[in-house]
Design a protein around this motif. Structure first.
Motif, PDB file in Angstrom:
ATOM      1  N   ALA A   1       0.721  -1.270  -0.042  1.00 32.25           N
ATOM      2  CA  ALA A   1       0.093   0.145   0.009  1.00 32.25           C
ATOM      3  C   ALA A   1       0.887   1.254   0.046  1.00 32.25           C
ATOM      4  N   ILE A   2       2.012   1.256   1.030  1.00 32.61           N
ATOM      5  CA  ILE A   2       2.635   2.385   0.871  1.00 32.61           C
ATOM      6  C   ILE A   2       3.500   2.583  -0.133  1.00 32.61           C
ATOM      7  N   LEU A   3       4.102   1.559  -0.953  1.00 32.43           N
ATOM      8  CA  LEU A   3       4.953   1.746  -2.140  1.00 32.43           C
ATOM      9  C   LEU A   3       4.145   1.923  -3.231  1.00 32.43           C
ATOM     10  N   GLY A   4       2.571   1.648  -3.058  1.00 33.46           N
ATOM     11  CA  GLY A   4       1.742   1.957  -4.220  1.00 33.46           C
ATOM     12  C   GLY A   4       1.586   3.503  -4.240  1.00 33.46           C
ATOM     13  N   ARG A   5       1.187   3.887  -3.039  1.00 31.95           N
ATOM     14  CA  ARG A   5       0.916   5.199  -2.875  1.00 31.95           C
ATOM     15  C   ARG A   5       2.029   6.125  -3.216  1.00 31.95           C
TER      16      ARG A   5
ATOM     17  N   VAL B   1      11.955   3.084  -5.292  1.00 33.90           N
ATOM     18  CA  VAL B   1      13.148   2.362  -5.707  1.00 33.90           C
ATOM     19  C   VAL B   1      14.075   2.127  -4.302  1.00 33.90           C
ATOM     20  N   TYR B   2      14.276   3.303  -4.004  1.00 37.55           N
ATOM     21  CA  TYR B   2      15.248   3.326  -2.737  1.00 37.55           C
ATOM     22  C   TYR B   2      14.632   2.724  -1.600  1.00 37.55           C
ATOM     23  N   LEU B   3      13.500   3.033  -1.411  1.00 33.90           N
ATOM     24  CA  LEU B   3      13.087   2.020  -0.053  1.00 33.90           C
ATOM     25  C   LEU B   3      12.896   0.670  -0.192  1.00 33.90           C
ATOM     26  N   GLU B   4      12.827   0.218  -1.439  1.00 36.60           N
ATOM     27  CA  GLU B   4      12.999  -1.182  -1.526  1.00 36.60           C
ATOM     28  C   GLU B   4      14.362  -1.775  -1.646  1.00 36.60           C
ATOM     29  N   MET B   5      15.317  -0.827  -2.115  1.00 39.07           N
ATOM     30  CA  MET B   5      16.420  -1.171  -1.978  1.00 39.07           C
ATOM     31  C   MET B   5      17.025  -1.377  -0.659  1.00 39.07           C
ATOM     32  N   TYR B   6      16.523  -0.335   0.060  1.00 41.10           N
ATOM     33  CA  TYR B   6      16.893  -0.346   1.678  1.00 41.10           C
ATOM     34  C   TYR B   6      16.451  -1.240   2.521  1.00 41.10           C
ATOM     35  N   GLU B   7      15.106  -1.817   2.152  1.00 43.78           N
ATOM     36  CA  GLU B   7      14.653  -2.898   2.881  1.00 43.78           C
ATOM     37  C   GLU B   7      15.491  -4.269   2.403  1.00 43.78           C
TER      38      GLU B   7
ATOM     39  N   LEU C   1       9.263   1.207   9.220  1.00 41.12           N
ATOM     40  CA  LEU C   1       8.950   2.538   8.366  1.00 41.12           C
ATOM     41  C   LEU C   1       7.794   3.122   8.376  1.00 41.12           C
ATOM     42  N   LEU C   2       7.377   4.352   8.568  1.00 38.02           N
ATOM     43  CA  LEU C   2       6.057   4.942   8.969  1.00 38.02           C
ATOM     44  C   LEU C   2       5.856   5.903   7.711  1.00 38.02           C
ATOM     45  N   ASP C   3       4.512   5.589   7.272  1.00 34.10           N
ATOM     46  CA  ASP C   3       3.931   6.530   6.132  1.00 34.10           C
ATOM     47  C   ASP C   3       3.427   7.787   6.899  1.00 34.10           C
ATOM     48  N   ASN C   4       2.166   7.502   7.226  1.00 37.95           N
ATOM     49  CA  ASN C   4       1.523   8.553   8.150  1.00 37.95           C
ATOM     50  C   ASN C   4       1.256   9.714   7.123  1.00 37.95           C
ATOM     51  N   GLY C   5       0.806   9.463   5.888  1.00 42.48           N
ATOM     52  CA  GLY C   5       0.683  10.768   5.249  1.00 42.48           C
ATOM     53  C   GLY C   5       1.734  11.305   4.210  1.00 42.48           C
ATOM     54  N   ARG C   6       2.885  10.743   4.462  1.00 44.48           N
ATOM     55  CA  ARG C   6       4.163  11.176   3.613  1.00 44.48           C
ATOM     56  C   ARG C   6       3.859  10.950   2.120  1.00 44.48           C
ATOM     57  N   ALA C   7       3.545   9.559   1.730  1.00 47.47           N
ATOM     58  CA  ALA C   7       3.377   9.334   0.530  1.00 47.47           C
ATOM     59  C   ALA C   7       2.530  10.097  -0.252  1.00 47.47           C
ATOM     60  N   GLU C   8       1.397  10.505   0.224  1.00 47.28           N
ATOM     61  CA  GLU C   8       0.492  11.424  -0.409  1.00 47.28           C
ATOM     62  C   GLU C   8       1.052  12.849  -0.549  1.00 47.28           C
TER      63      GLU C   8
END
Lengths: 227, 475
Positions: free
Chosen positions: A6-10, B66-72, B295-302
C-alpha cells in the motif's frame, strides 16, 4: 494488500511511476556503482602537515586530547602517561579494556604491567575504553571506528574515558576518502555492524543552553596517533 | 500526541505573558543563530552545499520507491526485520508487539520526533511498560510531563533553576542537600540516574536521522551518546523512521552531515554519527540481538504527490525555528503539536489536516529568514502561502474574514480601479495623519492599532512615486 504494498503503491502513484520500471532501477544501480561525491570542501583536500594540523586543531577545539605517540610499540607507554595525567593512576591500579583488535593486541603491554589490561565488551565499572580506528577525517576532526568483535561498540560509550588509536597514514581529508577505506575493508556495500563517526567527548546543552562536556558517553576523548 | 493547534492564538498570548518562558527563550535561539552564521563563514562552500543538498534530496525523493525497496533488501540481508506502518496506530501496535515478544518491562528511548508524532510513549505505558527518555532534554520533559518545544533542543523553554527543582522533586533517593548549582552537576546526576536504566532496559528505541539505501543502515546523529547506549545495550533495538528519511549512498550522507550540524548548532559536526547495519553478528560481544526497523508513512506518500513535496527534504535541523521571529517570541509549545516553527507550519497541516492546522501557516510574518537559512532550501513561506490558499478554499474562515479577502481579491484583480482607490486612500490618510505622522487608532484596523501605531502615508502611493522616479532617470 500488505502495508508495504500500500505504501509503495501510494509513493508510485504520487510520483506517477509504475513498479518494476527497469530504467529507474538502472539509474539507482548506476548511482550505487558510482557512489559519486557531491561537493567536497577545499579544506578536505589538504595533504601532509596541513591535513594533520587541521585534524588536530579541530579535535582539540572539540575538547579532545591528541597525542602523537610515535611507533605502535610506544602506545602503551603513551597511554600510561595519559592515564597518569588525568589522575587515573592515583589510588587503585588503573585498568583499561579493549576488544580483540590484532593491532592493539600486538602492542607491548608488558611495558606497563601495572596497568590491568582487560578484553571484551565494556562492563559497568570500566573507567577506560580503548579502540582502534579505521580512519581519521581531517575536515571535521573525526575518528571512524568499524565496531564489532575487534572493537566493541560499548567501549566507545560506557567508560568515562575513551582512547582511540589511529594510524597516521589512515588520517584522510574527507568523509568520501574515509568511505574508500570502509569499502576497502568491507567491500562494495558491506558495512561493519556499527560504523561510528566520533568527534570529541560526549556533550549536551540541554540545561539552560550551556555546553557541558560528559553527558551520557565519555567525559574524555584521547586520540593516540601512531607513526 | 494531543493536538492543540486550534488554540494557537490563546497559547501564544499566554506564552508572551509567561515571564519564566520569556527568560528561557531570551537569547537562546539567538545564540544558535550566531553560531550557525559563524560555522557558515568558516566553510566557503556552505552555500553551494545547500544547493547540492537540495538536489540530492530531490533526486532521492523522485526515486523514493526504488530506494525504499533497496533499503529494505539491504537491511534484511544484514539481518534486520523491516516493518511497514501506514498509520501512527499501525506503528504503535507493531512496536508494542515487538516489545512484548522481547519480554520487555523497561524501554529506553533515544530522541525521536516520529515517536512524538505517533504518541508512542503513552501507548507503551498503557500496556504496563516503563518507558524512559534518555536524551537529557527529553528526560527532563518526561519527568515534568511536558512535550518538546524545539526539535533539537527539546527543553529550550526551561531554565536551569526549573530543572534543579525537577531533579530534587523526582530523584528522592539522593541526598536532600546535595549541590546542584553548576549545569555540570545536574548533568552528572542525570547521567548517574539514567545509566541504571540503560543497563536494565530490555528494549532500546531510537529514531533515525537517515536511512541509507546502499547499505541498509540506520543513522543517528547525536552529541550526548545516549542514542548509542540505547541501541547497543538493550537486547532488542527498534528503529522508528518515516519513509522520507532515505538517502541513496553513504556519500550523500557525507554531504547532508556537512549541512546538518552547522545549520543546527553551528558545530562542524556533531560528536557522534552512527551507522547501524543489522543486529549483532557471529562472534560479536555486544550490540542488540534483535534489530527491527519500522518504516512509517502517516501521510508522507501522499504529500510526495502534492504541491508540498519539497517539505519532505527537511533534515530536522531546527534552523528555521531558531531564525523565526514568531517562534522566538512564543516558543514551541504554542504551536500545539509535534513540529513547531516554520517547518511545523508547513508539515503540521499536511499531517493532521488543514482544518485543525490552519493557525500555523498564518503564524508567520513571511519575513523569509527560514527559507534563507534552510540547508535544504525548502521554500517555507511559499508553502505556507499554499496552505493559506487551501484554508480559504476550504471555506473554514469566519465569514467576515472571507468577505474581506474576497473584496480585496476583487479590487486587486482590477488594476485601474485599484490605483484610483489606493491614490484616494493614501491621500486621505496622508492628510488626516499629517500632524502626527501616525495613527493611534484606525477604523477596521483595531487589531493592528491596539498594539502599535500605524504609520501615516506620505500622501502618494508607491506606484505614483515609482512612475516619477522612472521619469526622473535618464533613459
Amino acid at each position: 494488500m500488505t502495508a508495504r504494498d500500500a505504501i509503495l503503491g501510494r509513493v508510485r502513484s504520487s510520483l506517477g511511476v509504475k513498479a518494476g520500471d527497469q530504467r529507474r532501477a538502472a539509474i539507482a544501480a548506476e548511482r550505487m556503482a558510482q557512489h559519486p561525491e557531491t561537493l567536497v570542501p577545499d579544506r578536505a583536500k589538504q595533504a601532509g602537515p596541513a591535513l594533520f594540523a587541521q585534524f588536530r586543531a579541530l579535535l582539540e577545539g572539540q575538547q579532545a586530547m591528541v597525542i602523537e605517540a610515535g611507533p605502535a610499540e610506544a602506545v602503551p607507554q603513551a597511554i600510561a602517561r595519559y592515564l597518569e595525567s588525568i589522575g587515573e593512576t592515583t589510588g587503585k591500579p588503573p585498568a583499561i579494556r579493549f576488544g580483540s583488535d590484532a593491532r592493539l593486541a600486538a602492542m607491548p603491554w608488558r611495558d606497563v604491567d601495572w596497568i590491568d589490561v582487560r578484553h571484551g565488551a565494556a562492563e559497568p565499572g570500566d573507567r577506560v575504553g580503548l579502540s582502534h580506528a579505521l580512519a581519521g577525517i581531517s575536515e571535521t576532526g573525526t575518528l571512524v571506528i568499524a565496531a564489532g568483535r575487534d572493537n566493541p561498540v560499548t567501549l566507545a560509550f560506557m567508560p568515562e574515558t575513551h582512547i582511540i588509536a589511529v594510524a597516521r597514514e589512515t588520517i584522510v581529508g574527507s568523509y568520501e576518502q574515509a568511505l574508500d577505506l570502509v569499502r576497502g575493508a568491507f567491500g562494495g556495500s558491506g558495512m561493519p555492524r556499527t560504523l561510528n563517526y566520533i568527534s570529541g567527548p560526549s556533550r549536551t546543552a540541554d540545561i539552560g543552553g550551556k555546553i557541558v562536556i560528559g553527558a551520557h558517553g565519555p567525559r574524555r576523548l584521547c586520540v593516540i596517533v601512531i607513526g | 500526541m494531543h493536538i492543540e493547534t486550534p488554540l494557537f492564538k490563546q497559547n501564544a498570548r499566554s506564552a508572551l505573558q509567561d515571564p519564566q518562558l520569556q527568560r528561557a527563550l531570551g537569547g537562546l535561539p539567538g545564540g544558535l543563530v550566531a553560531q550557525r552564521a559563524a560555522a557558515r563563514d568558516r566553510l566557503p562552500e556552505f552555500e553551494r552545499l545547500r544547493d547540492a543538498g537540495r538536489d540530492l534530496r530531490n533526486d532521492t525523493l523522485a526515486m523514493l520507491d526504488v530506494y525504499l525497496e533497496m533499503y529494505e533488501r539491504k537491511a534484511t540481508e544484514a539481518g534486520a526485520t523491516v516493518h511497514w506502518a501506514e498509520t501512527a496506530a499501525d506503528a504503535r501496535s507493531i512496536i508494542l508487539d515487538i516489545c512484548k515478544s522481547a519480554g520487555a518491562r523497561l524501554v529506553a528511548k533515544g530522541k525521536s520526533m516520529i515517536s512524538e508524532e505517533i504518541g508512542l510513549n503513552a501507548h507503551l505505558e498503557a500496556s504496563g511498560l516503563e518507558v524512559v527518555e534518555t536524551d537529557l532534554g527529553e528526560y527532563i520533559l518526561q519527568i515534568r510531563g511536558e512535550v518538546p518545544s524545539h526539535i533539537i533542543a527539546p527543553a529550550i523553554h526551561l531554565t536551569q533553576e526549573q530543572v534543579e527543582a525537577d531533579f530534587r522533586r523526582t530523584h528522592t533517593s539522593l541526598p536532600e542537600h546535595r549541590r546542584l548549582v553548576e549545569p555540570a552537576e545536574l548533568v552528572g546526576e542525570a547521567r548517574q540516574v539514567l545509566r541504571e536504566k540503560f543497563l536494565t532496559a530490555e528494549v532500546g528505541i531510537t529514531g533515525a536521522n537517515f536511512l541509507i539505501a546502499e547499505t541498509g543502515s540506520s543513522v543517528i546523529v547525536t552529541n550526548e551518546g545516549n542514542g548509542d547506549l540505547t541501541q547497543s545495550l538493550a537486547r532488542t533495538h527498534i528503529v522508528i523512521a518515516s519513509i522520507d528519511k532515505v538517502l541513496a549512498t553513504r556519500e550523500d550522507l557525507a554531504t547532508v552531515l556537512r549541512l546538518l550540524a552547522r545549520s543546527a548548532t553551528g558545530q562542524e559536526c556533531t560528536t557522534y554519527a552512527t551507522l547501524s547495519t543489522g543486529p549483532r553478528r557471529p562472534g560479536d560481544v555486544d550490540g542488540p540481538i534483535g534489530y527491527h526497523v519500522v518504516l512509517l508513512d502517516n501521510g508522507r506518500a501522499e504529500l510526495l504527490g502534492s504541491r508540498f513535496r519539497e517539505v519532505l527534504r527537511c533534515i530536522r535541523c531546527g534552523a528555521c525555528m531558531n531564525h523565526c521571529p514568531v517562534y522566538n517570541a512564543v516558543g514551541g509549545h504554542a504551536y500545539g503539536w509535534v513540529y513547531p516553527g516554520p517547518i511545523g507550519a508547513v508539515l503540521t497541516p499536511a499531517l493532521i489536516g488543514i482544518a485543525k492546522g490552519a493557525n500555523l501557516p498564518n503564524a508567520s510574518t513571511f519575513c523569509g529568514r527560514c527559507e534563507a537559512v534552510c540547508p535544504m532550501k525548502i521554500p517555507l513561506p511559499g508553502l505556507m502561502r499554499h496552505w493559506r490558499e487551501a484554508e480559504f478554499e476550504s471555506g473554514q474562515q469566519p465569514a467576515r474574514q472571507r468577505y474581506a479577502l474576497k473584496a480585496w481579491a476583487w479590487l486587486a484583480a482590477r488594476p485601474r480601479l485599484y490605483h484610483v482607490a489606493m491614490r484616494f486612500a493614501a491621500a486621505a490618510l496622508g492628510a488626516a495623519g499629517r500632524s502626527k505622522g501616525r495613527f493611534r487608532w484606525l477604523p477596521l484596523a483595531g487589531g493592528w492599532t491596539r498594539h502599535r501605531d500605524f504609520a501615516a502615508p506620505q500622501g502618494r502611493t508607491f506606484q505614483q512615486l515609482w512612475v516619477e522616479h522612472q521619469r526622473g532617470v535618464p533613459q
